[in-house]
Scaffold this motif. Structure first.
Motif, PDB file in Angstrom:
ATOM      1  N   ALA A 136      48.975  67.810  61.540  1.00  0.00           N
ATOM      2  CA  ALA A 136      49.390  68.955  60.734  1.00  0.00           C
ATOM      3  C   ALA A 136      48.274  69.967  60.520  1.00  0.00           C
ATOM      4  O   ALA A 136      48.499  71.022  59.902  1.00  0.00           O
ATOM      5  CB  ALA A 136      49.907  68.477  59.373  1.00  0.00           C
ATOM      6  N   THR A 161      59.696  63.896  59.437  1.00  0.00           N
ATOM      7  CA  THR A 161      58.842  63.973  58.255  1.00  0.00           C
ATOM      8  C   THR A 161      58.498  65.422  57.992  1.00  0.00           C
ATOM      9  O   THR A 161      58.186  66.177  58.923  1.00  0.00           O
ATOM     10  CB  THR A 161      57.537  63.183  58.473  1.00  0.00           C
ATOM     11  OG1 THR A 161      57.857  61.812  58.712  1.00  0.00           O
ATOM     12  CG2 THR A 161      56.626  63.274  57.261  1.00  0.00           C
ATOM     13  N   THR A 163      55.922  67.943  55.869  1.00  0.00           N
ATOM     14  CA  THR A 163      54.677  68.002  55.113  1.00  0.00           C
ATOM     15  C   THR A 163      54.827  68.934  53.911  1.00  0.00           C
ATOM     16  O   THR A 163      55.817  69.662  53.779  1.00  0.00           O
ATOM     17  CB  THR A 163      53.531  68.507  56.001  1.00  0.00           C
ATOM     18  OG1 THR A 163      53.781  69.877  56.352  1.00  0.00           O
ATOM     19  CG2 THR A 163      53.434  67.672  57.273  1.00  0.00           C
ATOM     20  N   ASP A 164      53.842  68.933  53.042  1.00  0.00           N
ATOM     21  CA  ASP A 164      53.883  69.809  51.865  1.00  0.00           C
ATOM     22  C   ASP A 164      53.903  71.283  52.251  1.00  0.00           C
ATOM     23  O   ASP A 164      54.405  72.118  51.498  1.00  0.00           O
ATOM     24  CB  ASP A 164      52.668  69.531  50.967  1.00  0.00           C
ATOM     25  CG  ASP A 164      52.729  68.152  50.338  1.00  0.00           C
ATOM     26  OD1 ASP A 164      53.831  67.584  50.270  1.00  0.00           O
ATOM     27  OD2 ASP A 164      51.664  67.631  49.935  1.00  0.00           O
ATOM     28  N   THR A 175      49.487  64.071  58.186  1.00  0.00           N
ATOM     29  CA  THR A 175      48.361  64.707  57.510  1.00  0.00           C
ATOM     30  C   THR A 175      47.070  63.901  57.601  1.00  0.00           C
ATOM     31  O   THR A 175      46.077  64.245  56.946  1.00  0.00           O
ATOM     32  CB  THR A 175      48.702  64.942  56.025  1.00  0.00           C
ATOM     33  OG1 THR A 175      49.013  63.690  55.410  1.00  0.00           O
ATOM     34  CG2 THR A 175      49.893  65.887  55.882  1.00  0.00           C
TER      35      THR A 175
END
Length: 484
Positions: A136, A161, A163-164, A175
């Motif tokens: 990421a 998935t 990520t933030d 990450t």
């Protein structure tokens, strides 16, 4: 000299047009046909199971398919024991190819590890260390494509998935850097370089099939040379036809299979010394678990020089394989491995390390007790092990470690399956079954202490198997004592 040998010196031949008769009067041809039918059913079940769905959308159907596959495997492995050696060898080879190819029937169904493999191979081919950046991170952003990083959707579904920052990917833990040792990374980049553009998951799965079949060939060769040639096909079948092979080694393409192949070669083709140590070092540099086989590799070796050569070669290969990556990544060469070893798939509240010992001991002492037990067992294997059968001690220590640690991931026990094939102690396959039950059944049987039940049952199977194997020895000892 007469052209006709005496009748008592001739090998018995079946009458013309009649099949050869094997054990218990059952024609060998019928036994062979029965194994063929069982293998065809096993292959069909594996294909059907993989096409059913993934572990999130339909874990119940997968569990049923797994159960049926293991039942057919047990029946075929039992039946092939009574087939003549030449026919059994052909069945093992053909069955190994069919079962492995069945694993190619669908994309990965229960694990997303393969997507990390594909990414690691891609970044290495671009001249970037896989330990340098997480997937990421912005630095390797130009290497992202719509397969590993789907765009434009809701990022909902199995294996996806988010990520933030809103990045959607199939790669787990996007990450953090990779965890895989350098020989594994060498495999990933090799597969990537040899893969046609746009081939996605198929090259890694095909590579898993090649490794699985290569392990079958290695087992046959080792068991013919170092064991009973008549038992070699039946023992090899314990790996070649085991459902864990098409499901974990091929469909999920777990790199553990490369470690199994190297371990089989180390224990089966080399004596204790630099060559065996070097092969074991390569296996450890694929996945750390083969480190547990080192005491078995040293079984019965009392000479300091040979022990030192083995251990030095093992360490040297591991260190040398890391050096190119150390030059590129420095102290970050271990990636996320330290964090993973702490976590190791034990996040759910009902899955813990050392599940069996936690039934008897406080959580704070279970880990210490496991380390002490494994250390004592390693010393026993080294000091009392059979140097002619180094895989026996390796199986004892590796299988016991998995029973005590009770992992949530069934592919960890692929090494156990390979060692079972070498040694013939089929009861240890219960460890693999326990991992599969825990992995697939966690959401199906809420409220049940599934981890303790699965691994506890596996431990009972191992103990019962050992007791049954010791029964003939006990009877012989009893008869001898009665004559005194």
């Amino acid at each position: 000299m007469s052209d006709t040998a005496p009748a008592q010196h001739q090998s018995p031949q079946p009458p013309s047009g009649r099949p050869a008769v094997s054990v218990n009067g059952t024609p060998a041809r019928i036994r062979t046909i029965a194994v063929v039918v069982l293998l065809a059913a096993l292959t069909a079940v594996v294909i059907g199971t993989l096409r059913t769905g993934d572990s999130q959308s339909d874990p119940g159907q997968l569990a049923v398919g797994y159960s049926l596959a293991w039942t057919l495997f047990a029946a075929s492995a039992w039946a092939v024991r009574k087939v003549p050696a030449r026919a059994a060898t052909g069945l093992v080879i053909a069955g190994a190819a069919a079962v492995a190819l069945a694993g190619l029937a669908a994309p990965p169904r229960t694990s997303t590890d393969m997507y990390r493999y594909a990414w690691d191979g891609r970044v290495q081919a671009a001249g970037i260390s896989p330990y340098a950046y997480p997937p990421a991170a912005p630095e390797p952003a130009k290497l992202r494509d719509d397969w590993l990083f789907p765009a434009g959707g809701s990022c909902q579904g199995w294996g996806l998935t988010s990520t933030d920052s809103g990045l959607c990917t199939r790669i787990n833990r996007p990450t953090v850097p990779t965890i895989y040792p350098p020989v594994a990374e060498a495999w990933f980049v090799t597969v990537h370089v040899l893969s046609p553009p746009g081939s996605r998951h198929k090259p890694l799965q095909a590579g898993g099939a090649v490794l699985a079949f290569g392990t079958t060939a290695a087992l046959l060769a080792v068991l013919r040379r170092r064991g009973d040639p008549r038992q070699a096909p039946a023992r090899t079948a314990l790996w070649a036809w085991c459902p864990a092979v098409p499901l974990e080694a091929v469909n999920n393409a777990h790199i553990d299979t490369l470690g199994v192949l190297l371990t089989v070669l180390a224990l089966g083709t080399a004596a204790a010394g630099a060559r065996r140590g070097g092969l074991l070092g390569a296996a450890v540099a694929v996945k750390l678990l083969p480190l547990l086989t080192v005491p078995g590799a040293l079984s019965g070796e009392r000479g300091p020089a040979r022990v030192l050569r083995t251990l030095t070669a093992t360490a040297a290969v591991v260190v040398l394989s890391y050096l190119p990556y150390v030059a590129a990544s420095g102290t970050g060469v271990l990636g996320y491995l330290p964090g993973y070893l702490q976590e190791e798939g034990y996040e759910p509240g009902d899955v813990h390390r050392f599940a069996l010992l936690r039934l008897l001991l406080p959580d704070s002492t279970a880990g210490v007790v496991v380390l002490v037990l494994l250390a004592l067992l390693a010393l026993y294997v080294w000091w009392r092990g059979d140097p002619a059968r180094p895989w026996r001690g390796a199986l004892l220590l590796t299988g016991t470690a998995l029973l005590l640690v009770s992992p949530n991931y069934p592919w960890y026990s692929l090494l156990v399956v390979g060692l079972v094939a070498l040694d013939g102690r089929w009861e240890w396959l219960a460890v693999t079954v326990a991992g599969s039950v825990l992995y697939l059944g966690g959401g199906l049987l809420p409220g049940i202490p599934l981890q303790a039940c699965a691994y506890g049952t596996a431990a009972v199977c191992v103990v019962v198997g050992a007791w049954l194997r010791a029964a003939p020895a006990r009877q012989l000892l009893s008869r001898r004592r009665s004559r005194i």
